[in-house]
Design an enzyme around this catalytic site. Structure first.
Site, PDB file in Angstrom:
ATOM      1  N   ASP A 201       0.879  -1.177   0.000  1.00 22.19           N
ATOM      2  CA  ASP A 201       0.000   0.000   0.000  1.00 22.19           C
ATOM      3  C   ASP A 201       0.914   1.224   0.000  1.00 22.19           C
ATOM      4  OD1 ASP A 201      -2.145   2.010   0.788  1.00 22.19           O
ATOM      5  OD2 ASP A 201      -3.306   0.175   1.044  1.00 22.19           O
ATOM      6  N   GLY A 227       4.597   1.640  -1.507  1.00 21.70           N
ATOM      7  CA  GLY A 227       4.836   2.095  -2.878  1.00 21.70           C
ATOM      8  C   GLY A 227       3.514   2.428  -3.540  1.00 21.70           C
ATOM      9  N   PHE A 229       0.762   1.380  -6.572  1.00 23.54           N
ATOM     10  CA  PHE A 229       0.373   0.331  -7.521  1.00 23.54           C
ATOM     11  C   PHE A 229       0.258   0.850  -8.946  1.00 23.54           C
ATOM     12  CE2 PHE A 229      -3.896   0.660  -5.048  1.00 23.54           C
ATOM     13  CZ  PHE A 229      -4.311   1.799  -5.732  1.00 23.54           C
ATOM     14  N   HIS A 247     -12.635  -0.181  -7.470  1.00 21.61           N
ATOM     15  CA  HIS A 247     -13.802   0.720  -7.470  1.00 21.61           C
ATOM     16  C   HIS A 247     -13.440   2.167  -7.120  1.00 21.61           C
ATOM     17  CE1 HIS A 247     -15.268   0.461  -2.960  1.00 21.61           C
ATOM     18  NE2 HIS A 247     -13.977   0.716  -3.042  1.00 21.61           N
TER      19      HIS A 247
HETATM   20  C1  LIG Z   1     -10.848   1.437  -0.221  1.00 18.34           C
HETATM   21  S1  LIG Z   1      -9.292   1.087   0.460  1.00 18.34           S
HETATM   22  C2  LIG Z   1      -9.315  -0.688   0.553  1.00 18.34           C
HETATM   23  C3  LIG Z   1      -8.360  -1.224   1.556  1.00 18.34           C
HETATM   24  C4  LIG Z   1      -8.360  -2.759   1.705  1.00 18.34           C
HETATM   25  N1  LIG Z   1      -8.062  -3.436   0.455  1.00 18.34           N
HETATM   26  C5  LIG Z   1      -9.678  -3.253   2.263  1.00 18.34           C
HETATM   27  O1  LIG Z   1     -10.436  -3.908   1.557  1.00 18.34           O
HETATM   28  O2  LIG Z   1      -9.967  -2.948   3.432  1.00 18.34           O
HETATM   29  C6  LIG Z   1      -8.186   1.397  -0.895  1.00 18.34           C
HETATM   30  C7  LIG Z   1      -6.703   1.278  -0.550  1.00 18.34           C
HETATM   31  O3  LIG Z   1      -5.923   1.673  -1.693  1.00 18.34           O
HETATM   32  C8  LIG Z   1      -4.759   2.316  -1.211  1.00 18.34           C
HETATM   33  N2  LIG Z   1      -4.137   3.131  -2.257  1.00 18.34           N
HETATM   34  C9  LIG Z   1      -4.576   4.290  -2.809  1.00 18.34           C
HETATM   35  N3  LIG Z   1      -3.721   4.729  -3.750  1.00 18.34           N
HETATM   36  C10 LIG Z   1      -2.694   3.826  -3.801  1.00 18.34           C
HETATM   37  C11 LIG Z   1      -1.524   3.707  -4.589  1.00 18.34           C
HETATM   38  N4  LIG Z   1      -1.223   4.612  -5.532  1.00 18.34           N
HETATM   39  N5  LIG Z   1      -0.716   2.641  -4.386  1.00 18.34           N
HETATM   40  C12 LIG Z   1      -1.019   1.698  -3.442  1.00 18.34           C
HETATM   41  N6  LIG Z   1      -2.130   1.754  -2.667  1.00 18.34           N
HETATM   42  C13 LIG Z   1      -2.968   2.804  -2.841  1.00 18.34           C
HETATM   43  C14 LIG Z   1      -5.289   3.141  -0.060  1.00 18.34           C
HETATM   44  O4  LIG Z   1      -4.270   3.580   0.810  1.00 18.34           O
HETATM   45  C15 LIG Z   1      -6.275   2.180   0.586  1.00 18.34           C
HETATM   46  O5  LIG Z   1      -5.673   1.415   1.600  1.00 18.34           O
END
Ligand SMILES: C[S@@+](CC[C@H](N)C(=O)[O-])C[C@H]1O[C@@H](n2cnc3c(N)ncnc32)[C@H](O)[C@@H]1O
Length: 337
Positions: A201, A227, A229, A247
């Protein structure tokens, strides 16, 4: 609660739904349900424990009793009704974090821009705050922590259904892409002792997650990688899990994330996308309102199965099995031949 079948009153209650939402937000922020966990308390006692204005707190509590969250007994004394029990922070799948987050002022302001979003197709959160949700949370760590807590609450409820629905047999390694604070990954690792996990994340998010993984006893079976994604995810794992990640993004960004994952995959790897799938017309309230939430806040969308295929395919992935997991679906994908 007073029941009236009149369509006008039913609609009026929906129109005023934000008042209930704010009342629940205040109760969750004050920790009212935790204070009632031990049993009946008076409004005055609750006010003393929360440092609030007693006569006004009473007005909040009796309103929550009128919608069956609390129960009001004699002499302004309150207990938890079954719905109120789920507001306890120690409840299985607690709603406390979600209530505290959804009514928080930054989120609230973004939702007040729904009309702006519908008129323009633009993102209401950016309109309200001048930056997107992820930058905002990085700049306001207390808001980021509130969000992580909200996600944990929701994820606990969904994790059990996902674990029951998914076949992890034969897997040795799994990367949770955008795995947040690691609650889901910890649950997966706990249920499957043969698996090694990687939580990936944003750097500031995994920094908060590390300690929780250690507390969950998963410190030695779980690597943590900070990092983006959009740039790179750890290579060669048997499975890549993306729950409530796709989403958050529009189609172009969704394809970019999935393409990064596809690039990291070995030939045998599979992707598990866990999301709500948009149902046919007139069904599926949760996904369709979550879709509005995505519109207003992160600027993403919920998708139909065909719309998922339309973002998987340009990323070089092919949709396979779709498994129902308690309101969510697990979409399995592999590299397209
Ligand atoms: C809606 S949350 C879902 C978290 C987890 N998968 C869950 O189901 O509880 C989306 C996640 O995407 C991460 N995120 C947002 N932009 C990101 C990026 N550029 N690289 C990695 N993670 C990212 C956020 O920090 C967050 O933890």
């Amino acid at each position: 609660m007073q029941n009236d079948p009149s369509p006008a009153l039913a609609l009026r209650r929906m129109i005023e739904g934000y008042q209930v939402s704010q009342a629940l937000h205040v109760a969750a922020t004050l920790g009212i349900a935790d204070l009632l966990a031990e049993g009946e308390r008076s409004a005055d006692e609750l006010a003393a424990s929360t440092g609030t204005h007693a006569p006004t707190l009473y007005r909040l509590l009796r309103a929550l009793a009128s919608v069956e969250v609390l129960h009001e007994g004699d002499a302004q004394r309150f207990t938890l009704a079954p719905m109120g029990q789920t507001l306890r922070s120690d409840a299985e799948g607690s709603m406390a974090g979600w209530a505290a987050f959804i009514g928080s002022s930054a989120y609230w302001q973004a939702w007040s821009g729904l009309l702006y979003g519908v008129r323009t197709g633009e993102n209401a959160f950016v309109h309200a705050h001048g930056q997107g949700v992820w930058d905002y949370r990085a700049a306001h760590p207390e808001n980021g922590a509130l969000f992580d807590r909200a996600m944990t609450a929701l994820s606990k409820r969904a994790s059990a259904a996902m674990l029951a629905a998914c076949d992890f047999s034969g897997l040795r390694s799994i990367v949770d892409v955008g795995g947040g604070n690691g609650a889901l990954l910890a649950a997966v690792l706990l249920a499957h002792p043969e698996l090694q996990g990687t939580l990936m994340d944003l750097p500031e998010v995994v920094a908060r997650a590390q300690a929780q993984l250690v507390v969950a006893g998963m410190g030695d079976r779980c690597r943590v990688v900070g990092g983006s994604f959009f740039e790179q995810v750890p290579a060669g794992a048997d499975a890549y899990l993306l729950r409530s990640v796709i989403h958050d993004w529009d189609d172009g960004d969704a394809v970019r994330i999935l393409a990064t994952v596809a690039k990291a995959m070995a030939t045998h790897s599979r992707v598990l996308v866990v999301e709500r799938v948009i149902a046919p017309p007139n069904e599926g309230r949760d996904a369709k309102f979550s879709d509005l939430n995505m519109l207003v806040a992160p600027g993403g969308r919920e998708r139909t199965l065909a719309e998922f295929e339309a973002v998987l395919e340009p990323a070089g992935l092919k949709l396979g099995r779709v498994v129902d997991a308690g309101g969510f679906s697990v979409l399995e994908a592999v590299a397209a031949a």
